[in-house]
Design a protein around this motif. Structure first.
Motif, short mmCIF file in Angstrom:
data_model
loop_
_atom_site.label_atom_id
_atom_site.label_comp_id
_atom_site.label_asym_id
_atom_site.label_seq_id
_atom_site.Cartn_x
_atom_site.Cartn_y
_atom_site.Cartn_z
N GLU A 240 -5.72 -1.00 0.34
CA GLU A 240 -5.95 -0.17 -0.78
C GLU A 240 -5.18 -0.40 -2.01
O GLU A 240 -3.83 -0.19 -1.79
CB GLU A 240 -6.36 1.12 -0.20
N PHE B 230 -2.50 11.82 -9.80
CA PHE B 230 -3.45 10.58 -9.74
C PHE B 230 -4.91 11.49 -9.35
O PHE B 230 -4.68 12.59 -8.71
CB PHE B 230 -3.04 9.68 -8.77
N GLU C 114 -6.07 12.72 -1.54
CA GLU C 114 -6.13 11.90 -0.32
C GLU C 114 -5.07 10.87 -0.16
O GLU C 114 -4.91 10.42 0.81
CB GLU C 114 -7.50 11.49 -0.20
N LYS C 115 -4.54 10.33 -1.46
CA LYS C 115 -3.82 9.24 -1.31
C LYS C 115 -2.35 9.37 -1.71
O LYS C 115 -1.90 10.17 -2.75
CB LYS C 115 -4.64 8.30 -2.32
N THR C 116 -1.28 8.46 -1.17
CA THR C 116 -0.04 8.64 -1.88
C THR C 116 0.15 7.16 -2.56
O THR C 116 -0.40 6.19 -1.93
CB THR C 116 0.96 8.78 -0.81
N ALA C 117 0.55 7.09 -3.84
CA ALA C 117 0.79 5.74 -4.58
C ALA C 117 2.04 4.98 -4.08
O ALA C 117 3.12 5.89 -4.10
CB ALA C 117 0.26 5.95 -6.04
N ILE C 118 2.35 3.95 -3.95
CA ILE C 118 3.38 3.35 -3.68
C ILE C 118 3.86 2.20 -4.90
O ILE C 118 2.97 1.17 -5.03
CB ILE C 118 3.58 2.56 -2.38
N PHE D 164 -1.01 0.50 -8.10
CA PHE D 164 -0.22 1.02 -7.09
C PHE D 164 -0.61 0.34 -5.72
O PHE D 164 -2.30 0.33 -5.70
CB PHE D 164 -0.08 2.67 -6.86
N PHE D 165 0.15 0.37 -4.67
CA PHE D 165 -0.58 0.20 -3.45
C PHE D 165 -1.09 1.63 -3.06
O PHE D 165 -0.29 2.59 -3.71
CB PHE D 165 0.58 0.03 -2.30
N GLN D 166 -2.05 1.97 -2.13
CA GLN D 166 -2.34 3.14 -1.98
C GLN D 166 -2.53 3.22 -0.51
O GLN D 166 -2.77 2.40 0.34
CB GLN D 166 -3.68 3.50 -2.31
N VAL D 167 -1.88 4.53 0.05
CA VAL D 167 -1.66 4.77 1.55
C VAL D 167 -2.41 5.99 1.82
O VAL D 167 -2.30 6.78 0.75
CB VAL D 167 -0.47 4.51 2.30
N PRO D 168 -2.75 6.26 2.98
CA PRO D 168 -3.33 7.67 3.07
C PRO D 168 -2.23 8.66 2.83
O PRO D 168 -1.07 8.48 2.98
CB PRO D 168 -3.59 7.65 4.80
N LYS D 169 -2.62 9.89 2.30
CA LYS D 169 -1.73 10.69 1.83
C LYS D 169 -0.26 11.28 2.67
O LYS D 169 -0.89 11.46 4.22
CB LYS D 169 -2.38 12.33 1.78
N VAL D 170 0.94 11.08 2.21
CA VAL D 170 2.06 11.11 3.10
C VAL D 170 2.36 12.80 2.76
O VAL D 170 2.57 12.95 1.46
CB VAL D 170 3.11 10.26 2.49
N ASP E 141 -5.15 0.70 -6.69
CA ASP E 141 -5.97 1.20 -7.77
C ASP E 141 -5.66 0.07 -8.88
O ASP E 141 -6.09 0.64 -10.11
CB ASP E 141 -5.51 2.59 -8.19
N ASP F 295 -6.76 10.77 -7.30
CA ASP F 295 -7.16 10.93 -5.84
C ASP F 295 -5.93 11.30 -5.14
O ASP F 295 -5.96 11.12 -3.71
CB ASP F 295 -7.70 9.46 -5.28
N ALA F 296 -4.94 12.10 -5.80
CA ALA F 296 -3.53 12.31 -5.22
C ALA F 296 -3.93 13.44 -3.98
O ALA F 296 -2.96 13.53 -3.19
CB ALA F 296 -2.54 12.99 -6.08
N LEU G 177 4.67 8.08 -4.90
CA LEU G 177 4.20 9.21 -5.83
C LEU G 177 3.08 9.80 -5.39
O LEU G 177 1.96 9.27 -4.64
CB LEU G 177 3.81 8.41 -7.02
N HIS G 178 3.24 11.04 -5.13
CA HIS G 178 2.41 12.11 -4.45
C HIS G 178 1.19 12.74 -5.36
O HIS G 178 0.71 13.55 -4.86
CB HIS G 178 3.14 13.18 -3.42
N GLU G 179 2.05 12.81 -6.48
CA GLU G 179 1.09 13.61 -7.49
C GLU G 179 0.69 12.86 -8.67
O GLU G 179 1.13 11.93 -9.21
CB GLU G 179 1.85 14.78 -7.83
#
Lengths: 491, 112
Positions: free
Chosen positions: B98, A148, A153-157, B103-109, B100, A150-151, A144-146
């Motif tokens: 990382e 959030f 800087e971060k991608t949520a999985i 979710f698992f968080q990773v540097p922006k893809v 929240d 902190d979207a 999920l790229h949007e």
């Protein structure tokens, strides 16, 4: 809106598109393909996960037999040859939603091969689109790229989808227009829905499609360089994306350029495809046999058990319905749009006194009204059971065709099913013989010529008299009674 | 020499590995030595041996069983009951570098 590049008609006619489709279908199992986590959609993120689908070291996959059965069922419905032995393989690539660093898929020995789907062509004929292979694999998680804080800087999985069973269905490059691609997908979805192995819900990602497309000068054997179009979430958009991409490629070639082999994303809002930035080496997957799983053996005995669950498929069903109910091919197509609808229709027809009359009413009274209102048959106020009841009432002479039409109109006006409207209206038939006799006398009196014709042996004139009575009674006279009395009076 | 340094770098890149300049020659040497060994194996005539994807195909299975039944012990029914449950979310996320909490968080893809 689709804004196409400005390709001249003449230039377009010199080229022929070549299209192949890769379709991923999620199987409707309760648990994942290699672990017992739930496959349910829309659960809180990362709650349906375990060491296996999280890719923890040392966790071992155990194959879900149901996923095999569903895949085999789909393969049979798509006319594939099911290989007795197939092998799971690791497809290696790095992506954050793929926790193991490889996807368990099948490679050189897939579950099934050499299938086909038949589509209709413009000329009224049909064309076979080959299916190269159908194999089993696991799904990856969701990025999920949007949405959030902190979207940026971060991608949520979310790994709930990781390990959900999929079949990948790869077509031959037999598709030669966006319309054919659309038809192929429509047929494919219809067949899969009939087998019941997937809900094919595109919004939830249960059916996803990527398209490989290239163009070549007409008559040339060799394929042009292809691009892969991804990120398209409806059949309509796939058709649009292909139309755009074909014209784009022709424009590039006409301008003396070269097509670069790349993945392109479709932007539905703009109606354009865009090259995806990616590493050049992205496609070296280094497949090798998955050592954690045994060969998958589907022997004749198991295959036969699965084949028993293969339902009558849409094409065969349509042909049978045309034969059995005397309806047009087009209407059979409407009635078999979903298995559920076709089942409802056939159940209602079978329970009615005259199945053909049910089919006729659907064809002559229901479909036209739906079309006028812009409704799909699934949204019809009148259910198939309702149609069957109305057919029985006409059959027994309880209501006339005219009253039936009025009642159908009321059903559509009030958005109520036939039994409810009929129960409320209880259309009164004129069953009083003396009242009808009186009308008959009047009609006979003012139509001496027709009476003479009838008595001279032209029995078809009867229809004229019935029509006159019905008109006089606003369609409310009992037709059988009218017939009987007329016959008596005219003899 | 079957593989050169550029092949090693290519494979290392695919595997997301960073090799220091002094590790590279060692990798070239090791990989070549493995491939030389494979060459020795290739001297055997295997023309009448069926290809095998998994050793467990031959070993560790009940040899008296045939067809699908032979490997059925390594598959399962599509049911939740009696099988291993999913992890509680906090446990699932416990090892994540990382997160929240959901979710698992990773540097922006950016790609894809």
């Amino acid at each position: 809106m689709v804004t196409s590049p400005d390709t001249s008609v003449a230039a377009r006619a010199r080229y022929e598109p070549v299209i192949g489709l890769e379709v991923h279908v999620q199987l409707l199992t309760v648990t994942k393909i290699f672990c017992s986590c739930s496959t349910r959609f829309g659960e809180p993120p990362n709650t349906n996960v375990c060491p296996v689908c999280l890719g923890m070291p040392g966790a071992l996959p155990v194959l879900n037999r149901k996923s095999v059965e569903f895949a085999v069922l789909a393969a049979m419905a798509l006319n594939c040859r099911v290989n007795e032995t197939s092998i799971f393989a690791r497809k290696n690539y790095f992506y954050p939603d793929l926790p193991k660093g490889y996807q368990i898929s099948q490679y050189d020995k897939p579950l099934a091969e050499f299938g086909f789907i038949e589509i209709k062509t413009n000329g009224g004929g049909s064309k076979k689109i080959g299916i190269t292979r159908l194999h089993l694999e696991e799904d990856a998680g969701k990025s999920l790229h949007e949405g959030f804080p902190d979207a940026a800087e971060k991608t949520a999985i979310d790994l709930n989808r990781s390990g959900v069973p999929l079949i990948e269905i790869v077509s031959e490059p037999d598709i030669s227009s966006p319309d054919e691609a659309y038809d192929y997908l429509t047929r494919l979805k219809e067949i899969i829905l009939y087998t019941g192995v997937s809900d094919c819900n595109m919004e939830e990602g249960s059916l996803r499609c990527d398209a490989n497309v290239s163009v070549r000068p007409r008559g040339q054997k060799q394929f042009g360089t292809k691009t892969e179009v991804k990120n398209v979430n409806s059949f309509r958009f796939i058709r649009q994306a292909l139309e755009y991409e074909i014209e784009r490629q022709i424009d590039v070639l006409e301008a003396g350029g070269m097509i670069s082999q790349e993945t392109r994303l479709y932007n539905a809002n703009q109606g354009k495809t865009y090259a995806m930035r990616s590493k050049e080496q992205a496609h070296d997957y280094r497949y090798f046999p998955e050592p954690d799983l045994l060969p998958l053996v589907v022997d004749e005995k198991w295959k036969a058990q699965i084949a028993e669950r293969l339902p009558e498929l849409p094409e065969a069903r349509r042909a049978r319905m045309v034969r059995e109910y005397g309806i047009t091919e087009y209407d059979a197509g409407v009635l078999t749009a979903t298995k559920n609808l076709a089942d409802q229709f056939e159940e209602a027809a079978a329970a009615a006194k005259n199945p053909k009359r049910v089919a006729n009413l659907v064809q002559s009274e229901l479909l036209g009204r739906l079309k006028a209102k812009g409704l799909e048959i699934e949204q019809s106020p009148i259910s198939m059971k309702g149609v069957a009841l109305s057919a029985d009432l006409v059959e027994s002479g309880a209501i006339s065709g005219k009253i039936l039409k009025d009642l159908y109109d009321l059903c559509f006006e009030r958005n109520q099913d036939f039994p409810a409207v009929y129960g409320k209206e209880k259309p009164q038939q004129i069953t009083d013989s003396s009242a009808i006799e009186k009308m008959i006398d009047e009609v006979i009196a003012i139509n001496p010529r027709q009476v003479e014709q009838y008595r001279a042996g032209k029995k078809t004139v009867m229809g004229f008299f019935v029509g006159q009575i019905m008109k006089a009674t606003n369609g409310q006279a009992n037709p059988k009674l009218v017939n009987d009395l007329l016959s008596k009076k005219l003899e | 020499m079957k593989v050169a340094e550029k092949d090693v770098l290519y494979v290392a890149d695919l595997a997301n590995l960073e090799l220091s300049p002094d590790e590279r020659p060692r990798m070239v040497r090791d990989l070549n030595s493995i491939l030389d060994y494979i060459d020795r194996l290739n001297q055997l005539d295997t023309s009448d041996v069926a290809a095998m994807a998994q050793t467990s195909d031959r070993f560790g299975v009940d040899q008296s069983k045939r067809g699908s039944e032979r490997f059925a012990y390594a598959s399962r029914d599509d049911i939740h009951n009696g099988l291993r449950e999913s992890l509680p979310r906090d446990e699932a996320l416990a090892n994540a570098p990382e997160s929240d909490g959901n979710f698992f968080q990773v540097p922006k893809v950016i790609e894809r």
